[in-house]
Design an enzyme around this catalytic site. Structure first.
Site, PDB file in Angstrom:
ATOM      1  N   GLU A 131       0.870  -1.170   0.000  1.00 17.02           N
ATOM      2  CA  GLU A 131       0.000   0.000   0.000  1.00 17.02           C
ATOM      3  C   GLU A 131       0.910   1.223   0.000  1.00 17.02           C
ATOM      4  O   GLU A 131       1.915   1.255   0.711  1.00 17.02           O
ATOM      5  CB  GLU A 131      -0.905   0.020   1.224  1.00 17.02           C
ATOM      6  CG  GLU A 131      -1.734   1.288   1.375  1.00 17.02           C
ATOM      7  CD  GLU A 131      -2.572   1.298   2.657  1.00 17.02           C
ATOM      8  OE1 GLU A 131      -3.095   0.231   3.035  1.00 17.02           O
ATOM      9  OE2 GLU A 131      -2.687   2.378   3.290  1.00 17.02           O
ATOM     10  N   GLU A 136      -1.677  11.587   3.968  1.00 22.12           N
ATOM     11  CA  GLU A 136      -2.618  11.404   5.059  1.00 22.12           C
ATOM     12  C   GLU A 136      -2.413  12.546   6.038  1.00 22.12           C
ATOM     13  O   GLU A 136      -1.311  13.101   6.158  1.00 22.12           O
ATOM     14  CB  GLU A 136      -2.396  10.080   5.788  1.00 22.12           C
ATOM     15  CG  GLU A 136      -2.744   8.853   4.984  1.00 22.12           C
ATOM     16  CD  GLU A 136      -2.497   7.578   5.773  1.00 22.12           C
ATOM     17  OE1 GLU A 136      -3.476   6.906   6.127  1.00 22.12           O
ATOM     18  OE2 GLU A 136      -1.319   7.274   6.038  1.00 22.12           O
TER      19      GLU A 136
END
Length: 257
Positions: A131, A136
């Site tokens: 991933e 974020e």
């Protein structure tokens, strides 16, 4: 390097481009046959995704999180709604440069993200096939931005490398910034407003069948979402205090090779 535009989304008009994006619904991670696997998208998230929490207007995408009772799903009713979109089955790529411009509301419990997952998961279930988190943020840390890779093996034999950047004083995530990821065969780098802040060039999987530079040697697709609560910021999970509605706004996303 990576100057040829191969895909872009500038959010024209007044609706999401269905040729580019899938809309996700609910709070549960599902199996391939639609059966419930785990709530909270595997991260203890407290929002239910709906198509109605998306708005395209004035050339930007707005993902809108609201504090409201969501529809019941598998016996659980979430206290928040939001939205999640992805390009799985519609666009994926291997190596290149991703650039996007975005801003997000601030406040405890908000978790905006632009990230990537493998199109076919050729090395096995998460996180054996990897991933890549391009961006974020934790809503309570208005000047912090995170870039992360997950790898190592099938959960719980997974690990990750997380990088954190601090925005300059007076420049929070609630202001527009340009975020960038450069994905090369032997390294992954993160930039903000053209300034590099992290680079990784080593990742070793526990599974000996997955040899570097795997699992990051296969096509990945894009995801965009705004989560509420969850395991990314456990300090905020029980103290969710943003002013709702909260908005994650994307101006454009471009991919170059």
């Amino acid at each position: 390097m990576y100057e040829t535009l191969i895909w872009e989304e500038t959010f024209p008009g007044c609706s999401l481009n269905e040729h580019n994006w899938n809309r996700r619904v609910g709070n549960w991670q599902l199996s391939s046959d639609g059966q419930p696997v785990v709530p909270g998208w595997g991260n203890r998230e407290q929002q239910y995704y709906t198509p109605h929490n998306l708005e395209v207007s004035d050339g930007t995408l707005k993902i809108i999180a609201r504090q409201e009772d969501a529809p019941e799903q598998f016996g659980i009713r979430c206290p928040y709604t939001s939205a999640r979109i992805d390009t799985h089955g519609k666009f994926s790529f291997q190596y290149g440069r991703v650039v996007f411009r975005a801003r997000c509301s601030v406040g405890n419990g908000l978790w905006p993200a632009v990230w990537m997952l493998p199109e076919d998961s050729v090395y096995g279930p998460w996180a054996a096939s990897g991933e890549i988190d391009i961006y974020e943020a934790k809503g309570r840390l208005s000047q912090s931005v995170f870039g992360t890779i997950h790898f190592g093996g099938v959960c719980p034999q997974n690990t990750h490398t997380e990088n954190q950047a601090q925005l300059p004083d007076g420049q929070g995530i609630d202001q527009f910034h340009i975020y960038e990821l450069i994905w090369e065969p032997d390294s992954i780098s993160w930039l903000i407003d053209g300034v590099p802040y992290a680079k990784v060039n080593q990742w070793d999987s526990i599974d000996q069948r997955i040899k570097y530079p795997a699992p990051f040697d296969q096509p990945f697709y894009l995801l965009v979402n705004l989560a509420i609560g969850g395991s990314f910021d456990l300090e905020s999970a029980q103290n969710i205090t943003p002013q709702f509605p909260a908005i994650f706004e994307i101006d454009y996303i471009r991919v170059y090779q």
